[in-house]
Design an enzyme around this catalytic site. Structure first.
Site, mmCIF file in Angstrom:
data_model
loop_
_atom_site.group_PDB
_atom_site.id
_atom_site.type_symbol
_atom_site.label_atom_id
_atom_site.label_comp_id
_atom_site.label_asym_id
_atom_site.label_seq_id
_atom_site.Cartn_x
_atom_site.Cartn_y
_atom_site.Cartn_z
ATOM 1 C CG ASN A 1 -0.954 -2.001 39.767
ATOM 2 O OD1 ASN A 1 -0.434 -3.082 40.043
ATOM 3 N ND2 ASN A 1 -1.588 -1.794 38.624
ATOM 4 C CB CYS B 1 -1.367 -7.327 37.050
ATOM 5 S SG CYS B 1 -0.326 -5.855 36.880
ATOM 6 C CG HIS C 1 -4.252 -6.459 39.754
ATOM 7 N ND1 HIS C 1 -3.048 -6.208 40.382
ATOM 8 C CD2 HIS C 1 -4.282 -5.645 38.655
ATOM 9 C CE1 HIS C 1 -2.381 -5.302 39.695
ATOM 10 N NE2 HIS C 1 -3.096 -4.936 38.656
#
Length: 325
Positions: A282, A113, A252
Site C-alpha cells: 500500500n 489514500c 487504491h
C-alpha cells in the site's frame, strides 16, 4: 473535466526491497501469515536520504518525459501526500524547485489514500481556467511513520510516487467525470495522533508511540466493503455509463485480499482489475498513479476503453475518476 486529458504518466519506487520476513519479524508474524492476510509479498522502502519530494520529483520527470513537455510549460503542480517532507512548506514547493518550474503554482492535497483523485479534480479545474499543463503527483513515504511492532499496519505499507501530466483538449486519454466524498464522522479510524496543533509531539508522546500511523483495520474494512459498491454504482450513474461499459478498474492498493472481495461485489462484469499491491504494498496516495502507470507500460489500455479509478482511505474519504482512453 470533459476537456482535460492525461498526456503522460510516470512512477518511482525506491530501490530497497523489503520482504515479508524482514517486516514481519518485529511484529511477530511471518511471510505465510502476511501473504494470506494481504496478498503482499514485498514492498519498497525509501533510503535514509530519500524524502517524499525526491520520489515525487522522479515520478514527475518520468511523466513529463512521457508527455513530451518541459518544466517551463507547467502552470500548476499538486502533490497528494499525507507524509510530507515537513509540516511546512508544502512538498509541492520542493518538487517545483527540483524541477526548475519557477512559474508554476504549487500546493499539497491531503486526502490520505484518496488524495490523487482529489488533486486531479482540483488541478483539472485550474487547467480549464488557466490553460497550460499540470502535474498531479501522489507520493508517500509511510515507512517513516510505522510502528515496527504493529502487525496491523507495518506489514501493509510501502513507499513510492506516481504522476500524471494533464493538459487541455487535444491528444491523450480524456478525464470524463470525477466525484469526491468525505465521511468526517469516521475521521478517527485512520490517524497519526500526535504532531499537529491538536496534540503537539513531545517526549511523552514519543514514549507512547503517538507519532506512528494508527488504523482501526476492522472498521476500515467494513467501510470499504459496505460503502464502496454503492458509491461506485452512484458514480457510474452520474457519469452516464453502465457497469458493463467499464473495461479496467484501477483501485487504491490497500490490501490485496480486500481488493478481491470488493471487486467481486462491484459488479463490473467486463472489467480487469489492475494490481501492484503484491510487489509494492500500500503506497498511500501513490498507489493509483503507480498502478495506472504500470498498466500503461504493459500496454493494457486500448483506445475508447473506459477506466475507473477508485480511491478510498483516511478521512474517511473516497474518490472516483472515469477515464476514456
Amino acid at each position: 473535466m470533459k476537456d482535460v486529458r492525461i498526456l503522460g504518466t510516470g512512477a518511482c519506487v525506491p530501490d530497497r526491497i523489503v520482504s515479508n520476513d524482514e517486516v514481519g519479524a518485529p511484529a511477530g508474524v511471518d511471510d505465510a501469515w502476511i501473504t494470506r492476510k494481504t496478498s503482499i509479498r514485498e514492498r519498497r522502502w525509501a533510503a535514509p536520504e530519500q524524502a517524499t519530494s525526491d520520489l515525487a520529483t522522479a515520478a514527475a520527470r518520468a511523466a513529463m518525459q512521457a508527455a513530451g513537455i518541459t518544466a517551463e510549460q507547467l502552470s500548476v503542480i499538486a502533490v497528494a501526500t499525507s507524509t510530507p517532507d515537513r509540516p511546512q512548506p508544502p512538498t509541492a514547493a520542493y518538487v517545483q524547485r527540483n524541477l526548475g518550474a519557477s512559474g508554476t503554482a504549487a500546493f499539497d492535497v491531503n486526502a490520505v489514500c484518496s488524495g490523487t483523485v482529489f488533486a486531479l479534480s482540483a488541478v483539472g479545474s485550474i487547467v480549464l481556467r488557466r490553460g497550460g499543463y499540470a502535474l498531479v503527483i501522489g507520493a508517500d513515504v509511510y515507512s517513516r511513520i510505522l510502528d515496527p511492532a504493529d502487525r496491523k499496519t507495518v506489514i501493509l505499507f510501502g513507499d513510492g510516487a506516481g504522476a500524471m501530466v494533464l493538459g487541455p483538449t487535444g491528444r491523450g486519454p480524456l478525464v470524463r467525470h470525477v466525484a469526491l466524498h468525505s465521511f468526517g464522522a469516521l475521521s478517527d479510524l485512520i490517524q497519526v495522533p500526535a504532531g499537529g496543533s491538536r496534540l503537539p509531539l513531545d517526549h511523552d508522546g514519543l514514549d507512547a508511540g503517538l507519532q506512528y500511523f494508527a488504523m482501526d483495520g476492522r472498521e476500515v474494512r467494513r467501510f470499504v466493503v459496505e460503502e464502496l459498491p454503492q458509491l461506485v454504482k452512484g458514480f457510474l450513474h452520474e457519469a452516464g455509463v453502465e457497469s458493463q461499459d467499464i473495461s479496467h478498474f484501477v483501485p487504491h492498493q490497500a490490501n490485496g485480499v480486500m481488493l478481491d472481495e470488493v471487486f467481486a461485489d462491484l459488479s463490473l462484469p467486463r472489467a480487469t482489475m489492475h494490481r501492484t499491491v503484491t510487489h509494492y504494498g500500500n503506497t498511500g496516495a501513490a498507489s493509483i498513479p503507480i498502478t495506472l502507470d504500470a498498466a500503461v507500460h504493459q500496454g493494457a489500455f486500448r483506445p475508447g476503453e473506459l477506466i475507473l479509478l477508485a480511491g478510498f482511505g483516511g478521512g474517511m474519504a473516497a474518490s472516483f475518476a472515469l477515464i476514456e482512453w
